[in-house]
Design an enzyme around this catalytic site. Structure first.
Site, PDB file in Angstrom:
ATOM      1  N   GLU A 190       0.834  -1.216   0.000  1.00  0.00           N
ATOM      2  CA  GLU A 190       0.000   0.000   0.000  1.00  0.00           C
ATOM      3  C   GLU A 190       0.863   1.258   0.000  1.00  0.00           C
ATOM      4  OE1 GLU A 190      -1.473   1.901   3.420  1.00  0.00           O
ATOM      5  OE2 GLU A 190      -1.185   0.154   4.710  1.00  0.00           O
ATOM      6  N   LYS A 216      -3.248  -1.718  15.890  1.00  0.00           N
ATOM      7  CA  LYS A 216      -2.701  -0.832  16.925  1.00  0.00           C
ATOM      8  C   LYS A 216      -3.690  -0.633  18.058  1.00  0.00           C
ATOM      9  CE  LYS A 216       0.545   2.340  14.970  1.00  0.00           C
ATOM     10  NZ  LYS A 216       0.375   2.081  13.540  1.00  0.00           N
TER      11      LYS A 216
HETATM   12  N1  PSU Z   1      -2.488   1.675  10.702  1.00  0.00           N
HETATM   13  C1  PSU Z   1      -1.150   1.848  10.826  1.00  0.00           C
HETATM   14  N2  PSU Z   1      -0.472   2.509   9.855  1.00  0.00           N
HETATM   15  C2  PSU Z   1      -1.111   3.024   8.764  1.00  0.00           C
HETATM   16  C3  PSU Z   1      -2.524   2.821   8.647  1.00  0.00           C
HETATM   17  C4  PSU Z   1      -3.162   2.143   9.629  1.00  0.00           C
HETATM   18  O1  PSU Z   1      -0.574   1.398  11.790  1.00  0.00           O
HETATM   19  O2  PSU Z   1      -0.468   3.640   7.905  1.00  0.00           O
HETATM   20  C5  PSU Z   1      -3.235   3.332   7.428  1.00  0.00           C
HETATM   21  C6  PSU Z   1      -3.536   2.164   6.477  1.00  0.00           C
HETATM   22  O3  PSU Z   1      -3.425   2.627   5.151  1.00  0.00           O
HETATM   23  C7  PSU Z   1      -4.986   1.848   6.791  1.00  0.00           C
HETATM   24  C8  PSU Z   1      -5.517   3.225   7.058  1.00  0.00           C
HETATM   25  O4  PSU Z   1      -5.669   1.223   5.742  1.00  0.00           O
HETATM   26  O5  PSU Z   1      -4.498   3.865   7.813  1.00  0.00           O
HETATM   27  C9  PSU Z   1      -6.830   3.200   7.801  1.00  0.00           C
HETATM   28  O6  PSU Z   1      -7.356   4.486   7.812  1.00  0.00           O
HETATM   29  P1  PSU Z   1      -8.892   4.710   8.214  1.00  0.00           P
HETATM   30  O7  PSU Z   1      -8.960   4.329   9.661  1.00  0.00           O
HETATM   31  O8  PSU Z   1      -9.103   6.174   7.967  1.00  0.00           O
HETATM   32  O9  PSU Z   1      -9.683   3.815   7.326  1.00  0.00           O
END
Ligand code: PSU
Ligand code: MN
Length: 306
Positions: A28, A162
């Site tokens: 990604e 996390k």
């Molecule tokens: N968790 C992490 N690092 C990240 C992300 C999540 O530890 O970089 C990023 C990933 O791309 C994940 C996104 O898909 O955040 C999720 O964002 P949201 O909660 O806005 O969907």
């Protein structure tokens, strides 16, 4: 495999690998543009690609450039994603927007999964998954990553979820959506910086070969959707929850006080945790992504052999 979707731009290397049944691993780009500071983000992205090559697979980093979903990026394109301030964080809902406006977009787990599947890629490596945010019973902030895992046939290798998210509720939603959550080599579900989260892993497997067989079984049964493959951070690299938990709680409280919500919250929290930990969290983040790349290459190799 069938031809990739006509709206995708797939590099020749990736196209050739897919056409000949060689293992390919998707990566990604939100983690590059919005998950780590420059230049460590770009350096890490390159090193992760190299680890996947060393593991016998072809890396395909996914992003939207000038409105075109790209499967596989070169060095200059990785640099642009890591340094340009106008790269939008693109989840599923944002894909039509960046394509229509010819903008740049860094893809999240959800949108990377979808584009990978359109290209014919079945294994995807990241750092951490999105999930149910703390307080979601009020905010309803649940990442589209979870919905996408119920829809799209891609196995996602991560170091778990996390603890800035609500891990228990995230596991409950994944169960509801019928998504297998498999931790490799441990009974505990990992929490990114730490090897355990306090939650048992719903499922455990002990090698890439077993994981590849689970992927095959799921899709041969006609069960649509992905699999969460959780890979605990190596022991020498972990930050115990007792240490990182307090910093995460501080960052979450700050975000709350500042009224930060929606797509901005994960990037904000990640940045603050790096600052509050004096860079320790970034070191662990880089180590676990590399560890995931090694496992992802092995799973893709086993899956290609089935
Ligand atoms: N968790 C992490 N690092 C990240 C992300 C999540 O530890 O970089 C990023 C990933 O791309 C994940 C996104 O898909 O955040 C999720 O964002 P949201 O909660 O806005 O969907
Ligand atoms: Mn959200």
């Amino acid at each position: 495999m069938t031809a990739p979707h006509p709206m995708l731009a797939v590099t020749e290397e990736v196209r050739e690998a897919l056409a000949s049944g060689k293992p390919v691993v998707a990566l990604e780009s939100t983690i590059i543009s919005h998950g780590m500071p420059y230049p460590k983000n770009v350096q890490t992205a390159r090193e992760v690609e190299q680890i996947i090559r060393d593991g016998g697979a072809v890396p395909a980093t996914i992003a939207v450039l000038h409105g075109v979903p790209r499967i596989g990026l070169d060095d200059a394109e990785l640099d642009l994603l890591g340094s340009d301030e106008h790269v939008r964080k693109v989840s599923i809902r944002d894909l039509p927007y960046v394509v229509a406006r010819s903008e740049h977009g860094a893809t999240t787990v959800a949108s990377t999964m979808r584009l990978a599947a359109l290209a014919g890629i079945r294994v995807f490596v990241t750092g951490g998954l999105g999930g149910v945010h703390r307080g979601a019973e009020r905010s309803m902030d649940i990442s589209a990553d979870l919905t996408e895992l119920s829809l799209t046939n891609v196995a996602v290798v991560s170091a778990g979820v996390k603890s800035l998210l609500d891990i228990g509720r995230t596991l409950e939603v994944l169960e509801t959506l019928g998504v297998p959550v498999i931790t490799v080599g441990s009974d505990d579900f990992p929490s990114f910086y730490s090897r355990s989260s306090g939650f048992g892993s719903p499922l455990r497997m002990d090698g890439a070969d077993e994981v590849a067989r689970a992927m095959k079984a799921k899709w041969e049964l006609g069960l649509a959707g992905g699999l969460v493959i959780a890979n605990p951070i190596p022991e020498a690299e972990e930050i115990p929850e007792a240490e990182i938990g307090a910093l995460i709680a501080t960052a979450v409280a700050e975000a709350d006080a500042k009224g930060i919500t929606g797509a901005a919250i994960t990037p904000y929290l990640l940045g603050r945790i790096v600052e509050l930990s004096g860079g320790e969290s970034l070191r662990a983040n880089i180590a676990l992504v590399k560890n995931n790349a090694r496992l992802g290459a092995a799973i893709a190799t086993e899956f290609a052999g089935l």
